[in-house]
Design a protein around this motif. Sequence first.
Motif, short mmCIF file in Angstrom:
data_model
loop_
_atom_site.label_atom_id
_atom_site.label_comp_id
_atom_site.label_asym_id
_atom_site.label_seq_id
_atom_site.Cartn_x
_atom_site.Cartn_y
_atom_site.Cartn_z
N MET A 1 0.85 -1.19 0.00
CA MET A 1 0.00 0.00 0.00
C MET A 1 0.89 1.25 0.00
O MET A 1 0.52 2.27 -0.56
N GLY A 2 2.04 1.13 0.64
CA GLY A 2 3.00 2.24 0.59
C GLY A 2 3.47 2.49 -0.83
O GLY A 2 3.56 3.63 -1.28
N ILE A 3 3.75 1.39 -1.55
CA ILE A 3 4.18 1.51 -2.94
C ILE A 3 3.07 2.14 -3.78
O ILE A 3 3.30 3.03 -4.60
N TYR A 4 1.83 1.68 -3.51
CA TYR A 4 0.69 2.25 -4.23
C TYR A 4 0.65 3.75 -4.02
O TYR A 4 0.49 4.52 -4.97
N GLY A 5 0.79 4.17 -2.76
CA GLY A 5 0.72 5.59 -2.46
C GLY A 5 1.80 6.37 -3.18
O GLY A 5 1.53 7.43 -3.76
N ILE A 6 3.02 5.81 -3.20
CA ILE A 6 4.12 6.52 -3.86
C ILE A 6 3.84 6.67 -5.35
O ILE A 6 4.00 7.76 -5.93
N ILE A 7 3.38 5.58 -5.98
CA ILE A 7 3.11 5.66 -7.42
C ILE A 7 1.97 6.63 -7.68
O ILE A 7 2.02 7.45 -8.61
#
Lengths: 656, 303
Positions: free
Chosen positions: A246-252
């Motif tokens: 979910m952190g990766i999702y947020g960054i993208i």
Amino acid sequence: MMDFLLILPVVLSLLILIISSKLRYYFALFITLYVSVISSIPAISLLINFGSTPFVFYIFSTEIIIDNLSAFFMIVTNFTMLTGMLFSKGYLQPYLSKKSSYEIAIHYCNYLLLHVSMLLVLVFRNGFAFLIAWELMAVSSFILILFEGEKRSTLKTAVNYLIQMHIGFVFLLIAFLICQSETGNISFDALKIYFANHNNSFLFMMFFVGFAIKAGFIPLHTWLPDAHPAAPSHVSGTMSGVMIKMGIYGIIRVLSYVHFDLYLIGFFILLISAISGILGVMFAIIQHDLKKLLAYHSIENIGIIGMGIGLGTIGLGINNPLLVMLGFSGALLHVLNHSLFKSLLFYSAGSVYKNYHTHNIEQLGGVIHKMPKTAAFFLIGSIAICGLPPLNGFISEFLIYLGLFKGLTTGTFHNSILMLLAIIALVLIGGLAIFCFTKVFSVVFLGTSRKKMENEVNEVGNDMLFPQLLISLAIIAIGLFPMIFIKPITIIVSGLFKINTDSYILSITDTFSKIGIISITLIVITGSLIILRSKMLKKRKVNYGTTWGCGSANISGKQQYTGSSFANNFSDIARPLLHIKKEYNQISENEIFPAKRSFYTHPEDVFKKTILKIVDFLMMILKKLARLQTGQIQHYILYAFIFILLIFILMYLKFI
Amino acid sequence: MISFLLILITALFFPGIILRIKSITSGRKGPDILQPWKNILILLRKSSTFSSTTSYIFQIAPVIYITTIICAMLLMPFAGYKLIFGFNGDFILFAYLLALGKFFFILSAMDTGSSFEGMGANREALYSMLVEPAFFILIGTIALLTGYTSMQEIFANLQLANHYYFIISIILIYLLIQIAMIENSRMPVDDPKTHLELTMIHEVMILDHCGFDLALIQIGTTLKFAIYGTFIANFVIPVNLPIVLQLSIYFSTQIIFAAIIGFLESFRARKKLMKNPQFIVSLSSIALVAFILSLLLLHQMLK
């Protein structure tokens, strides 16, 4: 109607608290299935039709948008949560008698809430709604970690987790509030307006820190290696598989709105990801705790994903669509791949734990003879996580490699050096991962057992093997037919960053179909050679004997290489970066008959130590300040008086 | 397909030549050139003895070891001729296929539960990890020089790319020979002829293999040598010559390569085990120097 469909799972998951304990698992499974199906239908239809128009609908007048990126993450989430739920049945079996019925109910309830909250994180665009879902995710996973809360270490870890998640939360909140104060609106779409008119790197950094704590980038990772081992295996599988993504999702998601400074941001992400990748796997090699080791590998894989994102962002910065496509596609595919092989590894580690009651690899050994199927699944996971062909890990790493080499050949002077350093980092990560997984697999599963077991160990039941089989099939499918999976991902990327990638699709298709052919060739040749070999051996007399031991026939399990000794020559080289405490007493000179001895090593996380030092320093200052708190009301009135006086003076001097 | 056949042919004579050179330099006549293959044929006909501590990993590992090498052979180009399996980034698959073989090889050694084989396995794991960056920087350098990312295109354009190529190629060929020696566990790092288990790497890992499996491993090692020889040959074969000449250059390169190995092994002492990591890492730094050098030269040329 839509309102009802979405509210239903939340209500149902609370209902689980009162349902009878026999039906509870099936009820929970039913809700997971329901949630997965209801959310996968729009997601899959979006990805199959390659539709660029996202689904938009409202619950309680809050906007919900499912676009390609959300859809992709939703499918990843649903699959992993579903396999986790399937696995939990067998894994929690021994706990049913130990734990009270309510504890089990609360566990399942929170598992469902975690699932729902992650899906909500992916579909909310409004800042406040997003943050509430984000918070729900943190709290439900906190309670999941707390499953064995009667252990003091678990309790400590869980509280530590909760605190760190809230530090991340504060960063996100401040970032959104900055956006609101400038644009008057608090949502991801408002970021677009903000980024078009303001300094980009500062706000992006706020978001990045908030999301990176969740994702586990070094040095913000310290919660991760403690929290994953503390949780039950299906929870660590899902947390590591999807929750940190979910952190990766947020960054993208935030990156897709950034306008300026893209090269700089890309450089920063690439750098911090390369560091995370290398250090993550280096810390992993020296661990003895199987689940802790896997947790460090999550950091490594987040590093690989981050390198893809960094490469793609650099591509955006220098206006090179090929790099954007390869970088982000590699990152997204690795998100999917990691969710598969990491959950598989955690599940099979859980199976081992269920039978051997230990995570310490130094006490295991020869598990393959007792649990051959679990060993096979762990082996598949190991090959995949090392990024070796013909499995899925190779495909995503290949995309990132290819992007880096393309950047190398097309870039400027600085760019070429940067790309080469990134290539070296990725190569090192790959090599270290192979080192680590040959160690883990061989110490845990191969050789002979190191500890006497009280009762006979058998293979785990089919209910625990089935979800692992499902994941393994997905892993093999991505490895052998990569094109099917890459194509939708490139479409997501080109839609998200508004780049035209049509001209590159042809060469990508060619490349991956050839990789697929070679992978299939590899399997076919291996298969036929194995058949040939077994036919040859059948005709001949095959003997069995003890392992060759330099003439000695008295071989015991103690002579095998342990995890520490396997890692020894590595930790010798990497000593400046790693902290390993050794605990043993040396043989003294006049000790003719050496007494019985023991040897332990304790790996330590350098970053955790540094942070603890800072915390200790702060504590010292705070303790000194605490003297002000005397408990006498006169003193407090005095403080208030001094404060008012101070304001008066400052106003008099026109400071405020 | 040309290179596939060429590697097979070369592999027939390669170990024999090394053996012959080593015999001659030590003052003996030496065996027949085909003797190593005769030994392998004998092994293929023998029955097997397995350690009772081993599992299915031990049985399938030699097979996987050799199939990965065969698949890697499919990717090897020859003098810029069109390759069926050539694609962008094929060298990544090449390196990772060989790594897969090594992965299983290490597992099979650990499967025996022997303290010797564990020693060999963990050395092999460390050294192959350390040597990998050097190979990738080398590939990065030639990719940079030509601007292409598939081995076939790289070698088709390498010598034409620019006239600094010959300066850099000397460093690159030196590196390739060293990498080949490490990857095949030969002299400065490992000595296949040593008889002390504690100091061996590759040989100690195959202590418990016998018969058919041992033959597969030895065939694999021979093929791997020939693959690296082909790699080196690609650096020196000019692309615009008639094929007969190219073939003769190819075979003479392979013979010279084998002879170099023979001479190196005859006159060079093995390094101390503790010094090995340093030596291997130094290869990466040499490769890095070659990379920076070519980067500087390229930018000077464009200006």
